[in-house]
Design an enzyme around this catalytic site. Structure first.
Site, PDB file in Angstrom:
ATOM      1  N   HIS A 107       0.831  -1.209   0.000  1.00  0.00           N
ATOM      2  CA  HIS A 107       0.000   0.000   0.000  1.00  0.00           C
ATOM      3  C   HIS A 107       0.861   1.253   0.000  1.00  0.00           C
ATOM      4  CE1 HIS A 107       1.027  -0.527   4.232  1.00  0.00           C
ATOM      5  NE2 HIS A 107       0.705   0.740   4.453  1.00  0.00           N
ATOM      6  N   ASP A 109       0.371   4.800   2.067  1.00  0.00           N
ATOM      7  CA  ASP A 109      -0.461   5.121   3.230  1.00  0.00           C
ATOM      8  C   ASP A 109      -1.695   5.956   2.878  1.00  0.00           C
ATOM      9  OD1 ASP A 109       0.969   3.755   5.207  1.00  0.00           O
ATOM     10  OD2 ASP A 109       2.460   5.360   5.301  1.00  0.00           O
ATOM     11  N   HIS A 257       4.743   0.316   0.296  1.00  0.00           N
ATOM     12  CA  HIS A 257       5.466  -0.502   1.275  1.00  0.00           C
ATOM     13  C   HIS A 257       4.575  -1.612   1.804  1.00  0.00           C
ATOM     14  CE1 HIS A 257       3.463   2.666   3.546  1.00  0.00           C
ATOM     15  NE2 HIS A 257       3.460   1.864   4.596  1.00  0.00           N
ATOM     16  N   ARG A 272       4.604   6.409  14.670  1.00  0.00           N
ATOM     17  CA  ARG A 272       4.552   6.880  13.291  1.00  0.00           C
ATOM     18  C   ARG A 272       3.933   8.269  13.236  1.00  0.00           C
ATOM     19  NH1 ARG A 272       0.893   3.913   8.538  1.00  0.00           N
ATOM     20  NH2 ARG A 272      -0.195   5.864   8.210  1.00  0.00           N
TER      21      ARG A 272
END
Ligand code: SIN
Length: 282
Positions: A107, A109, A257, A272
């Site tokens: 995907h 993000d 990623h 994150r």
């Protein structure tokens, strides 16, 4: 067409693979980033698409947020619960009791957002004894490797990116109630031009992209499956092996990623911060 070579005096850059990724040394993110260091980090980010900051201490949440904000306004995840006291931070955490781990399929993000994120900064503080790598795929290279007839066909087409099938129930084990989340969907061009490098990249992914809007349902399904397989080829990929407190910073506009959950029942945890991007355009 590769991004032009850049020279650095404040940080040390070591390419991870010829076309994708670079390790960054010679800087301690926990102690703040000067304007000159920021300038070099930004250049390296645009040249390599994903940076791996090695030899780091644990970055305090406030510093992590501050570093993210140097690149722009921060993005709030539509569904994941935030870290207590830090609405800008999304905790990545998988352990013995987890039923799913974050980002297990390829995907970019939150590509389901109208204005999807520019980039994501993840620092991991707890690592499993082995495994837990993250893979990245170069979407410039994926676009450039398509034949001219295929590029011509895709140019100008749009795809729908949805998220209900991803987010509903996804964070229930962290106490997230589906009534309090939004499941955005958006239409984006299949090929997007990076606003800074001006390079073109494929912008579809197996997690969120559900439909090519201008094709019939059958055509869309077959072409999307072909494109997913195409951009997941190992020639476009790198596989990052984390060390304690490494920070990865990836550009969601030109790479995808995938986090590998091969370490259950061991624990993997980090923080994150995600930076808002702009509306994709071709
Ligand atoms: C993510 O998709 O943000 C998770 C990446 C990772 O855990 O390596």
């Amino acid at each position: 067409m590769a991004t032009p070579a850049v020279s650095y005096s404040k940080i040390e850059i070591r390419p991870y693979a010829p076309n994708l990724g670079a390790e960054v040394r010679g800087i301690s993110l926990a102690h703040g980033v000067s304007a000159q260091e920021f300038d070099e980090i930004r250049k390296a980010f645009l040249a390599h698409q994903v940076l791996f900051f090695r030899d780091q201490e644990e970055i305090p949440p406030g510093r992590h947020i501050e570093f993210g904000r140097m690149f722009g306004e921060l993005h709030a995840h539509p569904a994941a619960p935030a870290m207590e006291g830090y609405p800008e931070i999304f905790e990545i955490h998988a352990h013995k009791e987890s039923k799913v781990a974050n980002g297990e399929f390829w995907h970019s993000d939150v590509s389901c957002d109208e204005i999807p994120p520019l980039g994501t900064m993840l620092q991991l503080h707890i690592l499993p004894p082995s495994g837990g790598d993250t893979m990245f795929s170069d979407m410039y290279a994926a676009w450039e490797a398509l034949s001219a007839p295929m590029q011509n066909m895709l140019m100008g087409l749009t795809a729908t990116h949805e998220s209900a099938h991803v987010y509903l129930g996804r964070y229930a084990d962290r106490g997230q109630d589906d009534n309090n989340i939004s499941c955005p969907s958006a239409v984006h061009p299949i090929v997007r031009t990076h606003p800074d490098t001006k390079r073109q990249a494929l912008y579809i992914n197996r997690t969120f992209t559900t439909r090519i809007n201008e094709l019939s349902a059958t055509e869309s399904r077959v072409i999307l499956e072909m494109l997913f397989g195409h951009c997941e080829q190992i020639e476009f990929q790198i596989r990052f092996r984390w060390s304690h407190n490494d920070m990865a910073f990836w550009d969601n506009r030109c790479c995808m990623h995938r986090a590998i959950w091969d370490y259950w029942p061991e624990e993997r945890k980090g923080r994150r911060v995600t930076i808002k991007g702009d509306r994709p355009s071709c």
